[in-house]
Design a protein around this motif. Sequence first.
Motif, PDB file in Angstrom:
ATOM      1  N   CYS A 170      46.556  42.290  45.156  1.00 30.18           N
ATOM      2  CA  CYS A 170      47.116  41.923  46.451  1.00 30.18           C
ATOM      3  C   CYS A 170      46.670  42.951  47.483  1.00 30.18           C
ATOM      4  N   PHE A 171      46.250  42.503  48.671  1.00 28.46           N
ATOM      5  CA  PHE A 171      45.760  43.404  49.709  1.00 28.46           C
ATOM      6  C   PHE A 171      46.549  43.208  50.987  1.00 28.46           C
ATOM      7  N   ASP A 172      47.162  44.277  51.473  1.00 24.97           N
ATOM      8  CA  ASP A 172      47.883  44.240  52.748  1.00 24.97           C
ATOM      9  C   ASP A 172      47.431  45.384  53.653  1.00 24.97           C
ATOM     10  N   GLY A 173      46.197  45.796  53.488  1.00 23.80           N
ATOM     11  CA  GLY A 173      45.662  46.980  54.147  1.00 23.80           C
ATOM     12  C   GLY A 173      45.298  48.008  53.098  1.00 23.80           C
ATOM     13  N   SER A 174      45.946  47.901  51.967  1.00 20.30           N
ATOM     14  CA  SER A 174      45.594  48.672  50.773  1.00 20.30           C
ATOM     15  C   SER A 174      45.885  47.785  49.567  1.00 20.30           C
ATOM     16  N   THR A 194      43.766  39.323  32.120  1.00 21.23           N
ATOM     17  CA  THR A 194      42.366  39.666  31.894  1.00 21.23           C
ATOM     18  C   THR A 194      41.479  38.561  32.444  1.00 21.23           C
ATOM     19  N   VAL A 195      40.505  38.948  33.263  1.00 19.13           N
ATOM     20  CA  VAL A 195      39.517  38.017  33.800  1.00 19.13           C
ATOM     21  C   VAL A 195      38.382  37.924  32.791  1.00 19.13           C
ATOM     22  N   THR A 196      37.996  36.704  32.444  1.00 19.30           N
ATOM     23  CA  THR A 196      36.916  36.515  31.482  1.00 19.30           C
ATOM     24  C   THR A 196      35.721  35.826  32.138  1.00 19.30           C
ATOM     25  N   SER A 197      34.566  36.078  31.597  1.00 20.67           N
ATOM     26  CA  SER A 197      33.330  35.470  32.087  1.00 20.67           C
ATOM     27  C   SER A 197      33.299  33.990  31.708  1.00 20.67           C
ATOM     28  N   PRO A 198      32.935  33.123  32.653  1.00 23.19           N
ATOM     29  CA  PRO A 198      32.805  31.704  32.311  1.00 23.19           C
ATOM     30  C   PRO A 198      31.563  31.435  31.467  1.00 23.19           C
ATOM     31  N   ILE A 199      30.676  32.411  31.372  1.00 26.32           N
ATOM     32  CA  ILE A 199      29.435  32.229  30.623  1.00 26.32           C
ATOM     33  C   ILE A 199      29.655  32.439  29.132  1.00 26.32           C
ATOM     34  N   ASP A 200      30.284  33.578  28.795  1.00 27.22           N
ATOM     35  CA  ASP A 200      30.426  33.903  27.370  1.00 27.22           C
ATOM     36  C   ASP A 200      31.870  34.195  26.950  1.00 27.22           C
ATOM     37  N   ASN A 201      32.796  34.003  27.880  1.00 31.74           N
ATOM     38  CA  ASN A 201      34.220  34.187  27.627  1.00 31.74           C
ATOM     39  C   ASN A 201      34.582  35.629  27.266  1.00 31.74           C
ATOM     40  N   LYS A 202      33.706  36.584  27.582  1.00 29.99           N
ATOM     41  CA  LYS A 202      34.006  37.993  27.329  1.00 29.99           C
ATOM     42  C   LYS A 202      34.857  38.538  28.472  1.00 29.99           C
ATOM     43  N   PRO A 203      35.754  39.468  28.169  1.00 25.18           N
ATOM     44  CA  PRO A 203      36.596  40.038  29.230  1.00 25.18           C
ATOM     45  C   PRO A 203      35.778  40.882  30.208  1.00 25.18           C
ATOM     46  N   ILE A 204      36.037  40.697  31.495  1.00 31.46           N
ATOM     47  CA  ILE A 204      35.335  41.442  32.539  1.00 31.46           C
ATOM     48  C   ILE A 204      36.185  42.603  33.037  1.00 31.46           C
ATOM     49  N   CYS A 205      37.434  42.306  33.426  1.00 29.32           N
ATOM     50  CA  CYS A 205      38.328  43.337  33.952  1.00 29.32           C
ATOM     51  C   CYS A 205      39.773  42.846  33.857  1.00 29.32           C
ATOM     52  N   LYS A 206      40.687  43.718  34.222  1.00 35.14           N
ATOM     53  CA  LYS A 206      42.106  43.357  34.259  1.00 35.14           C
ATOM     54  C   LYS A 206      42.589  43.404  35.703  1.00 35.14           C
ATOM     55  N   ILE A 207      43.429  42.454  36.062  1.00 34.79           N
ATOM     56  CA  ILE A 207      43.999  42.370  37.406  1.00 34.79           C
ATOM     57  C   ILE A 207      45.514  42.418  37.285  1.00 34.79           C
ATOM     58  N   GLN A 208      46.114  43.264  38.095  1.00 35.25           N
ATOM     59  CA  GLN A 208      47.572  43.296  38.142  1.00 35.25           C
ATOM     60  C   GLN A 208      48.019  42.411  39.300  1.00 35.25           C
ATOM     61  N   ASN A 209      48.738  41.351  38.967  1.00 32.83           N
ATOM     62  CA  ASN A 209      49.220  40.394  39.954  1.00 32.83           C
ATOM     63  C   ASN A 209      50.182  41.029  40.945  1.00 32.83           C
ATOM     64  N   ALA A 210      50.356  40.347  42.051  1.00 31.41           N
ATOM     65  CA  ALA A 210      51.338  40.763  43.049  1.00 31.41           C
ATOM     66  C   ALA A 210      52.732  40.354  42.599  1.00 31.41           C
ATOM     67  N   SER A 211      53.675  41.219  42.883  1.00 25.94           N
ATOM     68  CA  SER A 211      55.088  40.863  42.693  1.00 25.94           C
ATOM     69  C   SER A 211      55.549  40.146  43.966  1.00 25.94           C
ATOM     70  N   SER A 212      56.763  39.675  43.988  1.00 29.34           N
ATOM     71  CA  SER A 212      57.316  39.042  45.193  1.00 29.34           C
ATOM     72  C   SER A 212      57.315  40.019  46.362  1.00 29.34           C
ATOM     73  N   ASP A 213      57.667  41.280  46.106  1.00 28.79           N
ATOM     74  CA  ASP A 213      57.663  42.293  47.171  1.00 28.79           C
ATOM     75  C   ASP A 213      56.252  42.551  47.689  1.00 28.79           C
ATOM     76  N   ASP A 214      55.268  42.612  46.771  1.00 30.01           N
ATOM     77  CA  ASP A 214      53.871  42.790  47.182  1.00 30.01           C
ATOM     78  C   ASP A 214      53.431  41.629  48.065  1.00 30.01           C
ATOM     79  N   TYR A 215      53.792  40.425  47.665  1.00 27.31           N
ATOM     80  CA  TYR A 215      53.426  39.225  48.407  1.00 27.31           C
ATOM     81  C   TYR A 215      54.036  39.251  49.800  1.00 27.31           C
ATOM     82  N   GLU A 216      55.302  39.615  49.909  1.00 29.25           N
ATOM     83  CA  GLU A 216      55.969  39.683  51.215  1.00 29.25           C
ATOM     84  C   GLU A 216      55.312  40.725  52.108  1.00 29.25           C
TER      85      GLU A 216
END
Length: 85
Positions: free
Chosen positions: A22-26, A35-57
């Motif tokens: 989530c980006f709000d200036g930072s 975990t984000v996976t490649s659509p080509i070989d289904n290997k993991p690319i990276c991990k993403i931490q989702n926004a919470s409700s507070d992050d979203y607001e």
Amino acid sequence: DLTAGKYSFLKDLGIGEQNKGCFDGSWKGSGSVYTVTSPIDNKPICKIQNASSDDYESCLTAMEFARKEWAEAPVPLRGKVVREL
């Protein structure tokens, strides 16, 4: 093994093995992690931490502030910025 470190273009984009979703200036994220996976070989690319409700607001608040600032900018300046993109 995550593959983000193996590709320089991901590093150039600021994408590492662990990223905030989530980006709000930072970047922030205090929700669940997936975990984000490649659509080509289904290997993991990276991990993403989702926004919470507070992050979203926080993101919505920052977006509204930026929208008002952009709307108040003179039209020639906005046109210049858009052309430079």
